[in-house]
Write a protein that holds these residues in place. Structure first.
Motif, mmCIF file in Angstrom:
data_model
loop_
_atom_site.group_PDB
_atom_site.id
_atom_site.type_symbol
_atom_site.label_atom_id
_atom_site.label_comp_id
_atom_site.label_asym_id
_atom_site.label_seq_id
_atom_site.Cartn_x
_atom_site.Cartn_y
_atom_site.Cartn_z
ATOM 1 N N SER A 1 1.037 -1.189 0.121
ATOM 2 C CA SER A 1 0.018 -0.052 -0.045
ATOM 3 C C SER A 1 0.805 1.297 0.181
ATOM 4 O O SER A 1 2.141 1.092 -0.045
ATOM 5 N N ALA A 2 0.183 2.511 -0.193
ATOM 6 C CA ALA A 2 0.884 3.439 0.272
ATOM 7 C C ALA A 2 1.389 3.535 1.690
ATOM 8 O O ALA A 2 0.890 2.700 2.374
ATOM 9 N N THR A 3 2.291 4.415 2.192
ATOM 10 C CA THR A 3 2.721 4.584 3.583
ATOM 11 C C THR A 3 1.558 4.727 4.472
ATOM 12 O O THR A 3 0.493 5.556 3.923
ATOM 13 N N ILE A 4 1.587 4.302 5.718
ATOM 14 C CA ILE A 4 0.713 4.810 6.588
ATOM 15 C C ILE A 4 0.622 6.237 6.814
ATOM 16 O O ILE A 4 -0.501 6.823 6.923
ATOM 17 N N GLY A 5 1.791 7.042 6.454
ATOM 18 C CA GLY A 5 1.516 8.488 6.604
ATOM 19 C C GLY A 5 0.580 8.850 5.642
ATOM 20 O O GLY A 5 -0.052 9.878 5.547
ATOM 21 N N GLU A 6 0.903 8.210 4.358
ATOM 22 C CA GLU A 6 0.053 8.789 3.259
ATOM 23 C C GLU A 6 -1.532 8.394 3.335
ATOM 24 O O GLU A 6 -2.425 9.185 3.073
ATOM 25 N N LEU A 7 -1.756 7.245 4.173
ATOM 26 C CA LEU A 7 -3.048 6.796 4.413
ATOM 27 C C LEU A 7 -3.555 7.777 5.417
ATOM 28 O O LEU A 7 -4.737 8.016 5.305
ATOM 29 N N MET A 8 -2.658 8.151 6.320
ATOM 30 C CA MET A 8 -3.214 9.231 7.197
ATOM 31 C C MET A 8 -3.806 10.312 6.520
ATOM 32 O O MET A 8 -4.777 11.008 6.840
ATOM 33 N N THR A 9 -2.986 10.977 5.899
ATOM 34 C CA THR A 9 -3.146 12.311 4.976
ATOM 35 C C THR A 9 -4.391 11.716 3.948
ATOM 36 O O THR A 9 -5.533 13.039 4.115
ATOM 37 N N TYR A 10 -4.682 10.756 3.133
ATOM 38 C CA TYR A 10 -5.936 10.530 2.713
ATOM 39 C C TYR A 10 -7.152 10.484 3.543
ATOM 40 O O TYR A 10 -8.084 11.043 3.422
ATOM 41 N N ALA A 11 -6.967 10.111 4.860
ATOM 42 C CA ALA A 11 -8.204 10.042 5.804
ATOM 43 C C ALA A 11 -8.382 11.452 6.381
ATOM 44 O O ALA A 11 -9.402 11.906 6.356
ATOM 45 N N LEU A 12 -7.448 12.256 6.510
ATOM 46 C CA LEU A 12 -7.611 13.644 6.913
ATOM 47 C C LEU A 12 -8.307 14.529 5.971
ATOM 48 O O LEU A 12 -9.120 15.487 5.815
ATOM 49 N N ARG A 13 -7.571 14.405 4.709
ATOM 50 C CA ARG A 13 -7.958 15.359 3.767
ATOM 51 C C ARG A 13 -9.488 15.139 3.147
ATOM 52 O O ARG A 13 -10.184 15.887 2.686
ATOM 53 N N ASN A 14 -9.901 13.755 3.045
ATOM 54 C CA ASN A 14 -10.892 13.252 2.815
ATOM 55 C C ASN A 14 -12.141 13.254 3.630
ATOM 56 O O ASN A 14 -13.150 12.799 3.454
ATOM 57 N N SER A 15 -11.735 13.357 4.781
ATOM 58 C CA SER A 15 -12.360 13.150 6.013
ATOM 59 C C SER A 15 -13.209 11.530 5.912
ATOM 60 O O SER A 15 -14.223 11.295 6.148
ATOM 61 N N ASP A 16 -12.146 10.486 5.606
ATOM 62 C CA ASP A 16 -12.565 9.350 5.543
ATOM 63 C C ASP A 16 -12.623 8.443 6.793
ATOM 64 O O ASP A 16 -11.991 8.382 7.446
ATOM 65 N N ASN A 17 -14.093 8.292 7.138
ATOM 66 C CA ASN A 17 -14.467 7.728 8.442
ATOM 67 C C ASN A 17 -13.727 6.133 8.449
ATOM 68 O O ASN A 17 -13.296 5.903 9.484
ATOM 69 N N THR A 18 -13.748 5.443 7.389
ATOM 70 C CA THR A 18 -13.267 4.076 7.476
ATOM 71 C C THR A 18 -11.729 4.056 7.668
ATOM 72 O O THR A 18 -11.263 3.247 8.405
ATOM 73 N N GLN A 19 -11.082 4.801 6.919
ATOM 74 C CA GLN A 19 -9.629 4.967 7.280
ATOM 75 C C GLN A 19 -9.108 5.361 8.632
ATOM 76 O O GLN A 19 -8.180 5.047 9.290
ATOM 77 N N ALA A 20 -10.090 6.322 8.915
ATOM 78 C CA ALA A 20 -9.672 6.724 10.420
ATOM 79 C C ALA A 20 -10.185 5.663 11.313
ATOM 80 O O ALA A 20 -9.264 5.263 12.326
ATOM 81 N N GLU A 21 -11.204 4.793 11.221
ATOM 82 C CA GLU A 21 -11.302 3.600 11.996
ATOM 83 C C GLU A 21 -10.299 2.650 11.935
ATOM 84 O O GLU A 21 -9.518 2.028 12.925
ATOM 85 N N LEU A 22 -9.634 2.626 10.827
ATOM 86 C CA LEU A 22 -8.732 1.588 10.367
ATOM 87 C C LEU A 22 -7.444 2.017 11.021
ATOM 88 O O LEU A 22 -6.761 1.112 11.761
#
Length: 478
Positions: free
Chosen positions: A303-324
Motif C-alpha cells: 500500500s501507500a505508507t501509513i503516513g500517506e493513508l493518514m493524509t488521505y483520511a484527513l483530507r477526505n475526512s474518510d471515516n473508514t480510514q480513520a477507524e482503520l
C-alpha cells in the motif's frame, strides 16, 4: 561541368550558412551577456548562495522554531474576531472557541471546557495517536501464498488492512490504488507457472480484525451506507460501489459518496480471481474463506505508507480510514482487537502524550458515531503537541487540509477570504447541526497560532461554515 558547379554552389551555401549561424550565435551570446535577452549568461555580478551543511527533511517542530515568534497577539483583535464570529448567522449559543499563540499560551477561551459533539475533528485525535504509535513509513501488504496437497494447488490471498486496493495494475501516483490486484495476480501467475501450475483453488484470509468490525451505533449516521464500511483486512477502492455517481478522475478524491459494500473482503477476492483468470490461471469454483498457511508469500503488493493513508483520511475526512488507523493502533499496542479496543488504545496514547481528556467521550475513532464529545481544549492541545513532537507527528501535520488548496478545506463551498488561502491548516467536522474546525494558522504578521471551534445545534449549518472560515481568515490577519 554541371556537377562541379553544383558542388561549388553547395560549398558556398554551406560556408555562408556557417558564417551566418556563427554570427547569430555570437550576437545572442553578447545580448545575453548584457541582459538584453533572457539567458544564463550575464556580465553583471551574481549573488551565489552557499550552504554550510546539507539539510534533510525538517520536522514540524523545527519549522515552528524557525518562524517569527516575536509578534505578540493583540488580545483586543482576537476578541473582535471572536465577537464577530459569535454574532454570525448559524452560530447560535452552543459554541466553543479557543485560540492560542505560538508558544501555546491561550489568548482567548470561550466555553473551552464545555464538552460538545466534535464530528470529524475527532479524526485529529485518532491521527495524532496513530502518528505516535505507528511507523508512518511502513506499508500494509497484500500477499498470496501457495500450498499443494495431493496435486491440488491452493492460493491464499491475505490482507493486512489495505482497504484502498486497486482493481488493476498498481498505481504509483496515487494513494488509492497504490497496490493493485492486477499486479498481484500477474506476479502470482508468474510464480505458479514457474512450478507448472495453471489450475488452483483460491482462498482468502480476512480475519485480521476479527469481530465486531464496526463501532456500536454508527449506523445511525450511516443508514444509507455511504459514509463508512466495516474495517476489514482488504477492500478495493474503499469498498465503493459505483453506480449513478460518476467516478472521479482522481482516485484520491474522496468527496463523492456512492454506496459502500459491506462484503469488502469477498469482493476483493472475486476481483483477484478475475485478474488471475486474465493471466491464464484457472480458478476452481468461487473463492472461499480460509486461514493463511505457514508458507512464504509468492507475491506481494504494498500500500501507500501509513503516513500517506493518514493524509488521505484527513483530507477526505474518510471515516473508514480513520477507524482503520485506530484499529492498527490497538493491534500495535496490544489492546483488544475491536472498535472499543481501538478507542482505548487511542486514549492511552493521548494520556501518555499529556493531552487533557476531560469531557472526551469517544464512541468511535472517526467522529461519525453519535455519542462522542470533546472539548476544544483537547482539540487545541492535540494541534500544539503535533507541531512540537518532531518527526513522530510529521505525517499528521503534513496531512491536514489547507485552505483553498487541499482536502475538505479546498472545496469551493468553503468561505475563506482570498488572502487567507494557503494559510489555514485544519480538520473540518460536519454532522447534523454540528460544524467544527481545529488546526493552526500562519499569521501574515509572522508566526503561527492554534485554534479550535465547535458549533452544536446550528439551525443554519451552511452559515456556520462561512462564519468558521471567516473566523480563521481573520485569525490569519492578526
Amino acid at each position: 561541368m554541371g556537377t562541379r558547379r553544383d558542388a561549388l554552389r553547395r560549398s558556398w551555401t554551406v560556408g555562408i550558412s556557417v558564417v551566418v549561424t556563427a554570427g547569430l550565435c555570437a550576437g545572442a551570446i553578447v545580448a545575453d551577456a548584457f541582459d538584453l535577452i533572457p539567458g544564463a549568461i550575464t556580465m553583471h555580478p551574481v549573488n551565489v548562495r552557499t550552504f554550510d551543511d546539507p539539510r534533510g527533511a525538517v520536522a514540524p517542530a523545527g519549522l515552528v522554531a524557525d518562524l517569527e515568534s516575536d509578534v505578540p497577539l493583540d488580545p483586543a483583535a482576537v476578541t473582535r474576531a471572536a465577537d464577530e464570529f459569535a454574532a454570525s448567522a448559524g452560530v447560535g449559543a452552543d459554541y466553543s472557541l479557543v485560540v492560542a499563540g505560538q508558544d501555546g499560551t491561550v489568548a482567548l477561551d470561550r466555553n473551552g471546557a464545555v464538552a460538545r459533539e466534535p464530528a470529524s475533528t475527532m479524526k485529529t485525535i485518532t491521527a495524532f495517536a496513530a502518528s505516535l504509535a505507528l511507523d508512518t513509513d511502513s506499508t500494509l501488504d497484500t500477499e498470496t501464498r501457495l500450498v499443494t496437497d495431493g496435486g491440488t494447488a491452493t492460493v491464499t490471498l491475505t490482507g493486512h488492512g489495505n482497504m484502498l486496493l486497486g482493481s488493476g495494475e498498481s498505481d504509483p501516483d496515487h494513494v488509492n490504488g497504490r497496490a493493485g490486484l492486477g499486479t498481484l495476480a500477474r506476479a502470482t501467475a508468474q510464480a505458479l507457472e514457474a512450478q507448472g501450475i495453471t489450475v488452483v483453488n483460491l482462498a482468502y484470509d480476512g480475519s485480521l480484525f476479527g469481530a465486531p468490525v464496526t463501532p456500536a451505533g454508527i449506523e445511525q449516521n450511516n443508514g444509507d451506507h455511504r459514509y463508512a464500511t466495516p474495517v476489514t483486512a482488504m477492500a478495493v477502492d474503499g469498498g465503493r460501489i459505483w453506480g449513478a455517481e460518476a467516478r472521479p478522475s482522481d482516485p484520491d478524491d474522496g468527496h463523492v459518496y456512492p454506496e459502500l459494500s459491506f462484503t469488502t473482503v469477498e469482493d476483493a477476492a472475486k476481483v483477484f480471481a478475475e485478474r488471475l483468470a486474465e493471466q491464464g490461471i484457472t480458478v476452481n469454483g468461487t473463492p472461499a474463506a480460509g486461514a493463511t498457511p505457514d508458507a512464504e508469500p509468492i507475491a506481494t503488493v504494498r500500500s501507500a505508507t501509513i503516513g500517506e493513508l493518514m493524509t488521505y483520511a484527513l483530507r477526505n475526512s474518510d471515516n473508514t480510514q480513520a477507524e482503520l488507523l485506530g484499529r492498527l493502533v490497538a493491534l500495535r499496542d496490544g489492546a483488544e482487537n475491536s472498535p472499543a479496543g481501538a478507542v482505548a488504545a487511542v486514549r492511552a496514547r493521548l494520556q501518555q502524550a499529556g493531552i487533557p481528556m476531560d469531557g472526551l467521550v469517544m464512541a468511535d475513532c472517526s467522529g461519525l458515531t453519535p455519542g462522542s464529545t470533546a472539548t476544544v481544549e483537547t482539540l487545541l492541545q492535540v494541534q500544539i503537541a503535533a507541531m512540537r513532537s518532531g518527526n513522530a507527528t510529521a505525517a499528521f501535520a503534513e496531512g491536514l487540509p489547507v485552505s483553498g488548496l487541499t482536502g475538505t478545506l479546498g472545496l469551493a463551498t468553503r468561505g475563506f477570504t482570498a488572502d487567507a488561502k494557503g494559510l489555514v491548516r485544519g480538520k473540518t467536522g460536519s454532522l447534523t447541526g454540528v460544524r467544527s474546525l481545529a488546526g493552526n494558522v500562519s499569521r501574515r504578521s509572522g508566526g503561527i497560532l492554534y485554534f479550535a471551534v465547535i458549533v452544536n445545534n446550528s439551525q443554519d449549518p451552511a452559515s456556520a461554515v462561512t462564519a468558521i472560515d471567516r473566523l480563521a481568515s481573520a485569525l490569519s490577519a492578526l
